[in-house]
Write a protein that holds these residues in place. Structure first.
Motif, PDB file in Angstrom:
ATOM      1  N   LYS A   2     -12.780   5.276   3.824  1.00  0.00           N
ATOM      2  CA  LYS A   2     -12.033   4.643   4.916  1.00  0.00           C
ATOM      3  C   LYS A   2     -12.892   4.447   6.153  1.00  0.00           C
ATOM      4  O   LYS A   2     -12.582   3.597   7.000  1.00  0.00           O
ATOM      5  CB  LYS A   2     -10.799   5.463   5.258  1.00  0.00           C
ATOM      6  CG  LYS A   2     -11.083   6.807   5.917  1.00  0.00           C
ATOM      7  CD  LYS A   2      -9.801   7.558   6.188  1.00  0.00           C
ATOM      8  CE  LYS A   2     -10.090   8.896   6.885  1.00  0.00           C
ATOM      9  NZ  LYS A   2      -8.852   9.663   7.147  1.00  0.00           N
ATOM     10  N   GLY A  72      -8.889  -0.991  10.652  1.00  0.00           N
ATOM     11  CA  GLY A  72      -9.486   0.162   9.993  1.00  0.00           C
ATOM     12  C   GLY A  72     -10.363   0.985  10.905  1.00  0.00           C
ATOM     13  O   GLY A  72     -10.354   2.222  10.860  1.00  0.00           O
ATOM     14  N   HIS A  75      -8.281   3.040  13.224  1.00  0.00           N
ATOM     15  CA  HIS A  75      -7.542   4.137  12.575  1.00  0.00           C
ATOM     16  C   HIS A  75      -8.442   4.954  11.653  1.00  0.00           C
ATOM     17  O   HIS A  75      -7.943   5.610  10.738  1.00  0.00           O
ATOM     18  CB  HIS A  75      -6.370   3.558  11.773  1.00  0.00           C
ATOM     19  CG  HIS A  75      -5.294   2.960  12.630  1.00  0.00           C
ATOM     20  ND1 HIS A  75      -4.194   3.675  13.057  1.00  0.00           N
ATOM     21  CD2 HIS A  75      -5.168   1.715  13.153  1.00  0.00           C
ATOM     22  CE1 HIS A  75      -3.421   2.893  13.793  1.00  0.00           C
ATOM     23  NE2 HIS A  75      -3.984   1.701  13.874  1.00  0.00           N
ATOM     24  N   ASP A  79      -4.944   9.114   8.571  1.00  0.00           N
ATOM     25  CA  ASP A  79      -4.679   8.770   7.174  1.00  0.00           C
ATOM     26  C   ASP A  79      -3.544   7.751   7.047  1.00  0.00           C
ATOM     27  O   ASP A  79      -2.930   7.630   5.989  1.00  0.00           O
ATOM     28  CB  ASP A  79      -4.324  10.036   6.382  1.00  0.00           C
ATOM     29  CG  ASP A  79      -5.519  10.981   6.274  1.00  0.00           C
ATOM     30  OD1 ASP A  79      -6.642  10.489   6.095  1.00  0.00           O
ATOM     31  OD2 ASP A  79      -5.311  12.211   6.388  1.00  0.00           O
ATOM     32  N   GLU A  80      -3.275   7.046   8.117  1.00  0.00           N
ATOM     33  CA  GLU A  80      -2.196   6.059   8.099  1.00  0.00           C
ATOM     34  C   GLU A  80      -2.531   4.914   7.153  1.00  0.00           C
ATOM     35  O   GLU A  80      -3.669   4.443   7.098  1.00  0.00           O
ATOM     36  CB  GLU A  80      -1.978   5.515   9.517  1.00  0.00           C
ATOM     37  CG  GLU A  80      -0.822   4.538   9.629  1.00  0.00           C
ATOM     38  CD  GLU A  80      -0.646   4.030  11.048  1.00  0.00           C
ATOM     39  OE1 GLU A  80       0.084   3.041  11.234  1.00  0.00           O
ATOM     40  OE2 GLU A  80      -1.251   4.637  11.969  1.00  0.00           O
ATOM     41  N   ARG A  81      -1.519   4.481   6.408  1.00  0.00           N
ATOM     42  CA  ARG A  81      -1.730   3.336   5.519  1.00  0.00           C
ATOM     43  C   ARG A  81      -1.650   2.040   6.306  1.00  0.00           C
ATOM     44  O   ARG A  81      -1.048   1.981   7.369  1.00  0.00           O
ATOM     45  CB  ARG A  81      -0.680   3.344   4.399  1.00  0.00           C
ATOM     46  CG  ARG A  81      -0.892   4.473   3.409  1.00  0.00           C
ATOM     47  CD  ARG A  81       0.002   4.321   2.212  1.00  0.00           C
ATOM     48  NE  ARG A  81      -0.209   5.419   1.274  1.00  0.00           N
ATOM     49  CZ  ARG A  81       0.486   5.581   0.159  1.00  0.00           C
ATOM     50  NH1 ARG A  81       1.450   4.728  -0.149  1.00  0.00           N
ATOM     51  NH2 ARG A  81       0.228   6.595  -0.644  1.00  0.00           N
ATOM     52  N   GLU A  82      -2.260   0.996   5.737  1.00  0.00           N
ATOM     53  CA  GLU A  82      -2.248  -0.292   6.413  1.00  0.00           C
ATOM     54  C   GLU A  82      -0.808  -0.739   6.650  1.00  0.00           C
ATOM     55  O   GLU A  82       0.068  -0.518   5.801  1.00  0.00           O
ATOM     56  CB  GLU A  82      -2.986  -1.334   5.562  1.00  0.00           C
ATOM     57  CG  GLU A  82      -2.398  -1.517   4.171  1.00  0.00           C
ATOM     58  CD  GLU A  82      -3.311  -2.245   3.205  1.00  0.00           C
ATOM     59  OE1 GLU A  82      -4.495  -2.390   3.513  1.00  0.00           O
ATOM     60  OE2 GLU A  82      -2.817  -2.647   2.137  1.00  0.00           O
ATOM     61  N   PRO A 142      -9.403   1.346   0.569  1.00  0.00           N
ATOM     62  CA  PRO A 142      -8.553   2.513   0.848  1.00  0.00           C
ATOM     63  C   PRO A 142      -7.273   2.135   1.581  1.00  0.00           C
ATOM     64  O   PRO A 142      -7.155   1.046   2.124  1.00  0.00           O
ATOM     65  CB  PRO A 142      -9.449   3.373   1.743  1.00  0.00           C
ATOM     66  CG  PRO A 142     -10.338   2.380   2.428  1.00  0.00           C
ATOM     67  CD  PRO A 142     -10.584   1.289   1.424  1.00  0.00           C
ATOM     68  N   ARG A 143      -6.319   3.064   1.530  1.00  0.00           N
ATOM     69  CA  ARG A 143      -5.078   3.006   2.301  1.00  0.00           C
ATOM     70  C   ARG A 143      -4.173   1.842   1.932  1.00  0.00           C
ATOM     71  O   ARG A 143      -3.493   1.262   2.780  1.00  0.00           O
ATOM     72  CB  ARG A 143      -5.388   2.985   3.789  1.00  0.00           C
ATOM     73  CG  ARG A 143      -6.286   4.147   4.207  1.00  0.00           C
ATOM     74  CD  ARG A 143      -6.071   4.495   5.638  1.00  0.00           C
ATOM     75  NE  ARG A 143      -7.128   4.019   6.483  1.00  0.00           N
ATOM     76  CZ  ARG A 143      -7.363   4.490   7.710  1.00  0.00           C
ATOM     77  NH1 ARG A 143      -6.621   5.443   8.200  1.00  0.00           N
ATOM     78  NH2 ARG A 143      -8.328   4.001   8.439  1.00  0.00           N
ATOM     79  N   ARG A 144      -4.155   1.501   0.646  1.00  0.00           N
ATOM     80  CA  ARG A 144      -3.273   0.446   0.185  1.00  0.00           C
ATOM     81  C   ARG A 144      -1.815   0.860   0.340  1.00  0.00           C
ATOM     82  O   ARG A 144      -1.443   2.002   0.105  1.00  0.00           O
ATOM     83  CB  ARG A 144      -3.551   0.116  -1.283  1.00  0.00           C
ATOM     84  CG  ARG A 144      -4.743  -0.777  -1.505  1.00  0.00           C
ATOM     85  CD  ARG A 144      -4.538  -2.126  -0.844  1.00  0.00           C
ATOM     86  NE  ARG A 144      -5.548  -3.084  -1.243  1.00  0.00           N
ATOM     87  CZ  ARG A 144      -5.758  -4.232  -0.634  1.00  0.00           C
ATOM     88  NH1 ARG A 144      -5.041  -4.567   0.404  1.00  0.00           N
ATOM     89  NH2 ARG A 144      -6.701  -5.043  -1.043  1.00  0.00           N
ATOM     90  N   ARG A 145      -0.991  -0.103   0.716  1.00  0.00           N
ATOM     91  CA  ARG A 145       0.444   0.133   0.861  1.00  0.00           C
ATOM     92  C   ARG A 145       1.184  -0.554  -0.276  1.00  0.00           C
ATOM     93  O   ARG A 145       0.870  -1.695  -0.632  1.00  0.00           O
ATOM     94  CB  ARG A 145       0.940  -0.413   2.205  1.00  0.00           C
ATOM     95  CG  ARG A 145       2.453  -0.302   2.404  1.00  0.00           C
ATOM     96  CD  ARG A 145       2.863  -0.864   3.742  1.00  0.00           C
ATOM     97  NE  ARG A 145       2.383  -0.021   4.827  1.00  0.00           N
ATOM     98  CZ  ARG A 145       3.047   1.035   5.290  1.00  0.00           C
ATOM     99  NH1 ARG A 145       4.213   1.380   4.740  1.00  0.00           N
ATOM    100  NH2 ARG A 145       2.556   1.744   6.280  1.00  0.00           N
ATOM    101  N   ALA A 227      -1.057   2.914  -4.478  1.00  0.00           N
ATOM    102  CA  ALA A 227      -0.300   3.656  -3.468  1.00  0.00           C
ATOM    103  C   ALA A 227       0.442   4.814  -4.102  1.00  0.00           C
ATOM    104  O   ALA A 227       0.509   5.922  -3.540  1.00  0.00           O
ATOM    105  CB  ALA A 227       0.670   2.725  -2.751  1.00  0.00           C
TER     106      ALA A 227
END
Length: 233
Positions: A2, A72, A75, A79-82, A142-145, A227
């Motif tokens: 990330k 990105g 943030h 660890d916030e997702r998109e 990373p961080r896929r919603r 996710a």
């Protein structure tokens, strides 16, 4: 990942935009040297250039990557997702670019397109390299919603509008390269050359629509699976 993936996106966006600018520069230079009224009409040449689905898709992808990279970087310590709006934008960009790569390499490779001479490295970036990067982004970013399946229909809006616009505008424009009284960005949309005329063209349009929906389903499915796997870890 990330922490450095945003910079991959920024570098990729820069490459894609550089390829667009390189091809645009050559296209405008050729128009400037053209001796015919239709071939040297720069407003039409510019408008035609940005009427290619390939160009539109690459610009959308580059802008999406820049926006996603900025988010990105901002943030990178959490660890916030998109956000949903960004995830939808990336689904659309990924779908258009993957379809661009598929259509070009199955239907158009080796066929001269109506913008004239292409810049070889730019052509490969726009149709192969950048689409592959978007595919890698779908698989590894990373961080896929997880998004609802209705996102598939959202991703189909722009291609449908583009097809309608293209078919309406085609007979209102004189082709800069040939002087013909029509201009289609791709030969498979041109009823003057496709067997069966508009019926034959409609077959290609339906086939590409199926490809767009299929790729969008794949992109959304991958996002949902990735996710879910993160949530279960």
């Amino acid at each position: 990942m990330k922490t450095w993936w945003p910079y991959v996106r920024l570098a990729s966006a820069a490459l894609g935009l550089a390829a667009v600018i390189a091809q645009l520069s050559l296209t405008v230079a050729l128009a400037a040297d053209n001796s015919t009224p239709w071939g040297s009409h720069l407003p039409t040449v510019w408008w035609n250039f940005f009427s290619f689905f390939t160009i539109d898709s690459n610009v959308i992808a580059a802008v999406s990557f820049i926006v996603a990279a900025i988010w990105g970087v901002r943030h990178r310590r959490d660890d916030e997702r998109e956000p949903s709006w960004l995830a939808i934008l990336l689904v659309c960009a990924s779908t258009y670019m993957i379809v661009t790569g598929i259509v070009y390499n199955t239907l158009l490779r080796g066929i001269e397109l109506p913008q004239g001479i292409t810049v070889p490295w730019s052509n490969e970036v726009l149709h192969v390299v950048f689409p592959l990067i978007l595919l890698l982004d779908v698989l590894f970013a990373p961080r896929r919603r997880a998004l609802p399946w209705s996102t598939v229909f959202i991703s189909a809006i722009f291609p449908l509008v583009w097809v309608a616009y293209t078919m309406i505008r085609a007979n209102l424009v004189i082709a800069p390269a040939t002087g013909e009284k029509w201009w289609y960005p791709y030969p498979f949309l041109n009823p003057q050359v496709i067997p069966g005329g508009y019926l034959g063209v409609s077959g290609y349009i339906i086939g590409i629509a199926i490809a767009i929906i299929g790729v969008a389903c794949f992109v959304v499915w991958v996002g949902r699976r990735r996710a879910a796997s993160v949530s279960s870890d």
